[in-house]
Enzyme design. Structure first.
Site, PDB file in Angstrom:
ATOM      1  N   THR A 131       0.831  -1.207   0.000  1.00 38.94           N
ATOM      2  CA  THR A 131       0.000   0.000   0.000  1.00 38.94           C
ATOM      3  C   THR A 131       0.864   1.254   0.000  1.00 38.94           C
ATOM      4  OG1 THR A 131      -1.778  -1.137   1.178  1.00 38.94           O
ATOM      5  CG2 THR A 131      -1.769   1.272   1.274  1.00 38.94           C
TER       6      THR A 131
ATOM      7  N   HIS B  71       2.097   1.933  -3.425  1.00 38.08           N
ATOM      8  CA  HIS B  71       1.067   2.603  -4.235  1.00 38.08           C
ATOM      9  C   HIS B  71       1.053   4.106  -3.950  1.00 38.08           C
ATOM     10  CE1 HIS B  71      -0.869  -0.840  -6.107  1.00 38.08           C
ATOM     11  NE2 HIS B  71      -0.882  -1.471  -4.940  1.00 38.08           N
TER      12      HIS B  71
END
Length: 344
Positions: free
Chosen positions: A44, A47
Site C-alpha cells: 500500500t 502505491h
C-alpha cells in the site's frame, strides 16, 4: 518531549515521499502515543509512493503514511486502562466505528466505516504514532522487534490461510510475495499435506525455497498440472490461497481446484479480469474475499505461531535505517525483495 517529530509525508500529489518535521499527534482520552522503533514498508505504501490511480483517489495530501510498525508506549490518555507507559506494542491499522451492525456483532473486520492508519489518518512512518487503546496489541518479550513490525502483513497471511481447514489438505498458493510465502508457511504449520506455491519472479521463488516451502513452481516455465502429477496428486487442490492479484494465476488456480475446493482471495488485481464462472459453478467452489485481519483473533493466532517456533526472520530481506528509506522503497518497487524493515 518536543512537540515536533520527523515523519515520512506525502506532501504533494506526485511520485515520492518526503522526510518532514510535523507536530507530534495529540493524545485523546482513549488514545495511546507510541514511540516507533521499527517500521516496515507495505505494498500500500508503494502505491502511495507511486501516486497511482488508487492513491490519487484515496490519499489526502498532506498525509503521514505507513501502518506496519512496533514501538513503545510513551503516553496514555486519562481513560486508558489496559496499557501502560514502557510497554512494547504493535497495533491494528484498521480503525473501526464500533457502531455499525458488524462492529456490534463482533465482526469489526467487516466494518463499513473503517479508517486506515497511514491512509485516512496519520500513520507510523514517524517517530510517534497515536492509536485508540482498542487497537493497541501488546508484544510478548519473546517476540523480536522486527517480527512484531511485520505483524500487519503476517496477519493478512494468517487470516487468509486460516479461512478454511488445512489439516491433511493439498494447498495451492498463487503469488510468492512476502504475504504469499507467509501464508504457505502457515499452511505447512497447520498440517497441510502438500503446499505448492507459484510465481514468475525468480527472486521471490528463491526466497520461497529458502524458507522451506516444499514445492515451488515457476509458472513461466513449468506446467502446474505436470508438477501435480510428479508430486503424486491424483485430484485437484482442496484449498487455494490467491495472493498474486494476477489473472493468469487465478484462472490456473480455479482450473486446478478439486470439486468442492475452497479459495481465499487476498490478491488485488490492478484491473478487472474474466474468469470461467462455469468452472466455479460446476466444481461447486467456495470463494472468500479477505481484507485485513480479524480483530483480534488473527493477532492472537500470529503471536502464538511465532511463540510456537514459526520463523519469519528470513522473510525480511532488507534491514535499513530510516534515513535510507529511499533505498527501501526502491527495493520494494523492484519486486525483488521480501519485507523491508526500517529502524528509527
Amino acid at each position: 518531549m518536543t512537540n515536533m517529530m520527523r515523519a515520512l509525508v506525502k506532501t504533494r500529489p506526485e511520485v515520492g515521499l518526503w522526510m518532514e518535521r510535523v507536530p507530534v499527534p495529540e493524545v485523546g482520552p482513549n488514545d495511546v502515543l507510541i514511540r516507533v522503533r521499527k517500521s516496515a514498508i507495505c505494498g500500500t505504501d508503494v502505491h502511495i509512493w507511486n501516486w497511482d490511480q488508487w492513491a490519487q483517489k484515496t490519499i489526502p495530501v498532506p498525509m503521514v503514511v505507513g501502518h506496519e510498525f512496533m514501538g513503545e508506549i510513551v503516553e496514555v490518555g486519562p481513560a486508558v486502562t489496559k496499557h501502560h507507559v514502557g510497554e512494547r506494542v504493535s497495533g491494528e491499522g484498521h480503525i473501526v466505528c464500533g457502531k455499525c451492525r458488524n462492529c456490534r456483532a463482533g465482526r469489526g473486520h467487516l466494518c463499513r466505516n473503517t479508517l486506515g492508519v497511514g491512509v485516512n489518518r496519520p500513520g507510523s512512518f514517524a517517530e510517534f504514532v497515536c492509536l485508540p487503546e482498542y487497537n493497541v496489541v501488546s508484544i510478548p518479550d519473546d517476540v523480536p522487534d522486527e517480527i512484531a513490525a511485520i505483524f500487519d502483513p503476517f496477519g493478512n497471511a494468517v487470516h487468509t490461510a486460516l479461512s478454511f481447514d488445512l489439516v491433511g489438505e493439498d494447498v495451492l498458493v498463487t503469488g510468492a510475495g512476502p504475504i504469499g510465502i507467509m501464508g504457505a508457511l502457515v499452511a505447512k504449520r497447520c498440517g497441510a499435506r502438500k503446499v505448492v506455491i507459484t510465481d514468475i519472479n525468480p527472486v521471490r521463488l528463491d526466497l520461497a525455497r529458502k524458507v522451506g516451502i516444499d514445492y515451488v513452481v515457476d509458472a513461466s516455465k513449468e506446467n502446474l498440472a505436470d508438477v501435480m502429477r510428479v508430486i503424486g496428486m491424483t485430484e485437484g487442490f482442496d484449498v487455494g490461497l490467491e495472493m498474486s492479484g494476477a489473472a493468469p494465476a487465478f484462472r490456473d488456480m480455479i482450473d486446478k481446484m478439486n470439486n468442492g475446493g475452497k479459495i481465499a482471495i487476498l490478491g488485488i488485481a490492478p484491473a478487472g479480469f474474466e474468469i470461467d464462472w462455469n468452472k466455479v459453478i460446476f466444481k461447486m467452489l467456495n470463494l472468500k474475499g479477505i481484507y485485513g485481519r480479524e480483530m483480534f483473533e488473527t493477532w492472537y493466532k500470529m503471536i502464538a505461531f511465532v511463540q510456537g517456533g514459526l520463523d519469519l526472520s528470513q522473510i525480511i530481506t532488507h534491514r535499513i535505517g530510516i534515513d535510507e528509506f529511499g533505498d527501501g522503497f526502491e527495493a520494494m518497487r523492484s519486486g525483488n525483495s521480501g519485507k523491508v524493515v526500517m529502524d528509527w
